[in-house]
Design an enzyme around this catalytic site. Structure first.
Site, short mmCIF file in Angstrom:
data_model
loop_
_atom_site.label_atom_id
_atom_site.label_comp_id
_atom_site.label_asym_id
_atom_site.label_seq_id
_atom_site.Cartn_x
_atom_site.Cartn_y
_atom_site.Cartn_z
N HIS A 182 0.84 -1.21 0.00
CA HIS A 182 0.00 0.00 0.00
C HIS A 182 0.87 1.25 0.00
O HIS A 182 0.57 2.22 -0.69
CB HIS A 182 -0.88 0.00 1.26
CG HIS A 182 -2.12 -0.82 1.09
ND1 HIS A 182 -2.74 -1.45 2.13
CD2 HIS A 182 -2.86 -1.10 0.00
CE1 HIS A 182 -3.80 -2.09 1.69
NE2 HIS A 182 -3.89 -1.90 0.39
N ARG A 287 -9.58 -1.07 -14.17
CA ARG A 287 -9.53 -2.32 -13.42
C ARG A 287 -10.73 -2.36 -12.48
O ARG A 287 -11.16 -1.32 -11.98
CB ARG A 287 -8.23 -2.41 -12.61
CG ARG A 287 -6.98 -2.60 -13.46
CD ARG A 287 -5.77 -2.82 -12.56
NE ARG A 287 -4.60 -3.26 -13.31
CZ ARG A 287 -3.68 -2.46 -13.81
NH1 ARG A 287 -3.80 -1.16 -13.65
NH2 ARG A 287 -2.64 -2.94 -14.47
N ARG A 321 -12.50 -3.54 -17.65
CA ARG A 321 -12.08 -4.95 -17.68
C ARG A 321 -12.89 -5.75 -16.65
O ARG A 321 -13.04 -5.30 -15.51
CB ARG A 321 -10.59 -5.06 -17.35
CG ARG A 321 -10.10 -6.49 -17.42
CD ARG A 321 -8.61 -6.56 -17.19
NE ARG A 321 -8.26 -6.28 -15.82
CZ ARG A 321 -7.00 -6.23 -15.37
NH1 ARG A 321 -6.00 -6.40 -16.22
NH2 ARG A 321 -6.74 -5.99 -14.11
N GLU A 418 -2.60 -11.32 -23.18
CA GLU A 418 -1.55 -11.38 -22.14
C GLU A 418 -1.10 -12.81 -21.87
O GLU A 418 -0.13 -13.03 -21.15
CB GLU A 418 -2.03 -10.71 -20.85
CG GLU A 418 -3.37 -11.19 -20.33
CD GLU A 418 -3.88 -10.37 -19.13
OE1 GLU A 418 -3.11 -9.62 -18.52
OE2 GLU A 418 -5.08 -10.51 -18.81
N ASN A 440 2.28 -6.54 -18.89
CA ASN A 440 2.81 -6.98 -17.58
C ASN A 440 2.78 -8.50 -17.51
O ASN A 440 3.77 -9.15 -17.17
CB ASN A 440 1.96 -6.43 -16.43
CG ASN A 440 1.84 -4.92 -16.44
OD1 ASN A 440 2.65 -4.25 -17.06
ND2 ASN A 440 0.84 -4.39 -15.78
N ASP A 441 1.63 -9.07 -17.83
CA ASP A 441 1.53 -10.52 -17.77
C ASP A 441 2.20 -11.18 -18.98
O ASP A 441 2.86 -12.20 -18.83
CB ASP A 441 0.06 -10.95 -17.69
CG ASP A 441 -0.44 -10.88 -16.25
OD1 ASP A 441 0.27 -11.42 -15.37
OD2 ASP A 441 -1.49 -10.29 -16.00
N ARG A 451 6.40 -11.38 -12.21
CA ARG A 451 6.36 -9.91 -12.17
C ARG A 451 6.54 -9.37 -10.76
O ARG A 451 6.81 -8.20 -10.57
CB ARG A 451 5.04 -9.40 -12.78
CG ARG A 451 3.81 -9.95 -12.10
CD ARG A 451 2.54 -9.70 -12.89
NE ARG A 451 1.99 -8.37 -12.67
CZ ARG A 451 0.86 -7.93 -13.20
NH1 ARG A 451 0.15 -8.70 -14.01
NH2 ARG A 451 0.40 -6.73 -12.96
N CYS A 488 -2.11 -1.91 -22.73
CA CYS A 488 -2.48 -1.27 -21.45
C CYS A 488 -1.59 -1.71 -20.29
O CYS A 488 -1.90 -1.39 -19.14
CB CYS A 488 -3.94 -1.52 -21.13
SG CYS A 488 -4.33 -3.25 -20.86
C1 PEP Z 1 -1.17 -6.53 -17.78
O1 PEP Z 1 -1.04 -7.71 -17.46
O2 PEP Z 1 -0.37 -5.93 -18.51
C2 PEP Z 1 -2.30 -5.75 -17.26
C3 PEP Z 1 -2.55 -4.54 -17.70
O3 PEP Z 1 -3.07 -6.30 -16.30
P1 PEP Z 1 -2.68 -6.44 -14.75
O4 PEP Z 1 -1.44 -5.67 -14.53
O5 PEP Z 1 -3.86 -5.92 -14.01
O6 PEP Z 1 -2.52 -7.92 -14.61
MG MG Z 2 -2.68 -8.78 -16.62
#
Ligand code: PEP
Ligand code: MG
Length: 530
Positions: A182, A287, A321, A418, A440-441, A451, A488
Site C-alpha cells: 500500500h 480495473r 475490464r 496477455e 505486464n503478464d 512480475r 495497457c
Molecule cells: C497486464 O497484465 O499488462 C495488465 C494490464 O493487467 P494487470 O497488470 O492488471 O494484470
Molecule cells: Mg494482466
C-alpha cells in the site's frame, strides 16, 4: 565522516532525493503490567478502541486512496479474530503490551512467509495496527521525522508514510518492503521516491544519503564527484518532467508526425478526480478488482463505480475490464488456494468457473454501457471458447434485463492479449472486437519471470526481442483483419520501452496517469523506423 557506500535496491516509486537518513524504528516505550487479568483485558480493549477512533479520524481527513487503505486497516482491527490470540495470552497471565506485541508479530511473520505477494505486502498494514495499539497502551507519541529526511528501516507502515509531510522532499528506503505494498502505491501517487529490498543497508540516522530511484541505487556519505553526478542526473530528470508537463495537453504524435492515442489506466473511480479528461484520449483500462477488496460487491455498487468513470469521460472511450481476480489478486469468497496462482484459476477462467458471481458484474456492465462510450474486455483469455462463453453470458443477462425493462446495451467486447497462446495465434481469437495487450503478464509469461519477484526483475523486460516479436505479431494481425490493437500494461508509460512499442506498430497505449506527460514526451521524440 564514514566512507561512501552504495547499495542496490528495487524501485518501488521513481525519482531522486537527497537528504539525511532517519530511522523508522526510533521509538522508546515503557509499559507497566498490572498483573491482573481483568485489568489487562480491559486495557487492551480500550487501546484497541482508541486505535479504531484514531484511524476513523484519519479517514475523515485524508484523500480517497489513503482512506481506502486505512479502511482496510480498520476492518482488520475490528475483526475479533485478530485480538483472540492476545486475549488468550492475557487470560494465561501475560500483560496486555507483550500479549498484543507477540500475537501480532506472529501474525506478521505468517503474512511475510506467504507465497502470495499480496499477503506479504499487507504485513506493513499489520505492523501499523500493532504499533498504533501499543502506542495507545503506553500513551507514547510518534516521533516525527524532520522534513526532507530519507526514512529508512526494515519496512514502513502506511501511517508512518501518511503522517509525514512530503511537500519538502524526502524518500523511503527499505531493507524489506514490496513494490506491491500500500505504501508503494501511495508513494507512486505522490511522487515520493522509494526503494525496497535494499537488504545490505547499514547506516544511521543523520548519515547523508542519495536516493536514485531511477537507477535503483542508494549511496551513503557520497564523495564530491558522486554528489555532483547525482545532482546533474536529478536536475535532468526534473527538467524532463517540466518539459513533459508543458506538452501534456497536446495530442501525442511521434517526431515524424504520426498520431498516437494515449489513454489512462484507472484502478479506482477516485483516480479520475485527479485527471483532466482533456489531456487523455479516454480510459484504456478500468480495473475492477478494487470493487472486490472488501468481499463480493453487489450490482448497484458496481454500477455506481462504472457510471462515475463513464460520466467523467464525457463521451470518450472507457474500456472496463471484467474482474481479474486470482494470480496476485486474491479475493476472499471468490479465488481458490493454488500452489501456482499465476498459472491457475484467474481472470476469465475464474469468472467462468463461478458464473453466479460473474453475472452480477455483467449486469452492472450492461447497464453502464447504456450511459456512454463503453467497451468491455476480458482478462487472461487463451481460447475462443472462453470468449464465446462470456459473450453468451452477456446476451443472457441482456435478455433478462430487457424482460425486466431495465435500460442497458451490449458493450463492444474485446480481450486482453496477455497469455502467450493469444499473442502467438491471434487468428484463433479473431471473434474478439479488439485486442488490448497486457504487457505486464505477457512479459512474465514469455520470459518465465514472475512480475512480483525482484530476483528475476532483469529478465522481466518488455523490450526483449521475443516479447516485441509477439507484440508485432498481434499488431500485424489486427491491421490485416481491422481489429483495433492497443496496449495497457505498464510498459506503455515507460519512456525506455516506448520506442520499441511504437516501432512494433502500436499506435495506442494506456498508461498510469502519473506517467502520462512523460509518455507523451517520449512519444514526441521517437522517429519511426523504415
Ligand atoms: C497486464 O497484465 O499488462 C495488465 C494490464 O493487467 P494487470 O497488470 O492488471 O494484470
Ligand atoms: Mg494482466
Amino acid at each position: 565522516m564514514p566512507s561512501a557506500r552504495s547499495f542496490k535496491g528495487t524501485i518501488a516509486s521513481r525519482g531522486y532525493a537527497e537528504g539525511d537518513l532517519f530511522s523508522l524504528s526510533a521509538e522508546v516505550r515503557t509499559y507497566q503490567a498490572s498483573g491482573d487479568t481483568g485489568t489487562e483485558t480491559a486495557r487492551l480493549r480500550l487501546a484497541r478502541e482508541a486505535a479504531v477512533t484514531e484511524i476513523a479520524a484519519l479517514i475523515a481527513h485524508t484523500e480517497a486512496e489513503a482512506a481506502e487503505i486505512l479502511e482496510f486497516q480498520l476492518a482488520m482491527l475490528e475483526d475479533e479474530a485478530l485480538s483472540e490470540p492476545a486475549l488468550a495470552a492475557i487470560a494465561r497471565g501475560q500483560g496486555a503490551f507483550s500479549a498484543w506485541q507477540v500475537a501480532l508479530e506472529a501474525e506478521i511473520t505468517t503474512y511475510l512467509a506467504s507465497d502470495n505477494e499480496y499477503f506479504r505486502a499487507r504485513a506493513a498494514d499489520l505492523r501499523d495496527i500493532m504499533q498504533r495499539v501499543l502506542r495507545a497502551l503506553t500513551g507514547a507519541a510518534e516521533i516525527a521525522p524532520p522534513p526532507g529526511t530519507i526514512l529508512y528501516g526494515d519496512d514502513i507502515t502506511p501511517s508512518q508514510f501518511l503522517t509525514r509531510d512530503w511537500v519538502q522532499g524526502g524518500a523511503v528506503v527499505l531493507r524489506q518492503g514490496s513494490a506491491a505494498s500500500h505504501v508503494a502505491m501511495l508513494a507512486r501517487a505522490r511522487g515520493v521516491p522509494m526503494l525496497v529490498g535494499v537488504a545490505e543497508l547499514d547506516g544511521a540516522t543523520g548519515d547523508p544519503a542519495l536516493v536514485d530511484a531511477e537507477g535503483g541505487m542508494l549511496t551513503l556519505s557520497p564523495d564530491g564527484a558522486t554528489l555532483a553526478q547525482f545532482r546533474f542526473a536529478a536536475t535532468q530528470s526534473r527538467l524532463r518532467r517540466e518539459e513533459a508537463a508543458a506538452i501534456a495537453h497536446r495530442a501525442a504524435a511521434t517526431a515524424d508526425g504520426t498520431p498516437v492515442k494515449v489513454l489512462v489506466n484507472v484502478a479506482t473511480p477516485d483516480d479520475v478526480d485527479a485527471i483532466d479528461i482533456a489531456i487523455c484520449d479516454g480510459v484504456g483500462l478500468m480495473r475492477t478488482e478494487f470493487l472486490y477488496a472488501g468481499g463480493l460487491p453487489d450490482e448497484e455498487t458496481q454500477f455506481a463505480a462504472y457510471r462515475r468513470v463513464v460520466e467523467w469521460a464525457r463521451g470518450k472511450p472507457v474500456v472496463i475490464r471484467t474482474v481479474d481476480a486470482g494470480g496476485d489478486k486474491p479475493v476472499p469468497g471468490f479465488t481458490v488456494e493454488e500452489a501456482n496462482p499465476f498459472l491457475g484459476l484467474r481472470g476469465i477462467r475464474l469468472a467462468l468457473a463461478k458464473p453466479e458471481i460473474f453475472r452480477v458484474q455483467i449486469r452492472a456492465l450492461l447497464r453502464a454501457s447504456f450511459l456512454g462510450n463503453v467497451s468491455v474486455m476480458l482478462p487472461m483469455v487463451s481460447l475462443a471458447s472462453e470468449y464465446r462463453a462470456a459473450l453468451d453470458l452477456f446476451r443472457e443477462e441482456s435478455e433478462r434485463l430487457t424482460a425486466a425493462k431495465v435500460r442497458h446495451s451490449i458493450p463492444v467486447l474485446g480481450i486482453m492479449v496477455e497469455v502467450p497462446a493469444a499473442a502467438i495465434s491471434p487468428e484463433l481469437l479473431s471473434e474478439a472486437a479488439f485486442f488490448s495487450i497486457g504487457s505486464n503478464d505477457l512479459t512474465q509469461y514469455v520470459m518465465a519471470a514472475g512480475r512480483d519477484n525482484g530476483a528475476v526483475a532483469g529478465l522481466n523486460d518488455v523490450t526483449h526481442p521475443s516479447v516485441i516479436a509477439l507484440i508485432c505479431n498481434v499488431v500485424r494481425y489486427g491491421e490485416m483483419k481491422k481489429i483495433p490493437v492497443s496496449l495497457c500494461g505498464d510498459a506503455g508509460g515507460d519512456p525506455a520501452a516506448i520506442p520499441a512499442l511504437l516501432n512494433a506498430g502500436l499506435r495506442s497505449v494506456s498508461v498510469v496517469p502519473a506517467q502520462l506527460p512523460l509518455a507523451k514526451l517520449a512519444i514526441s521524440s521517437v522517429r519511426l523506423e523504415g
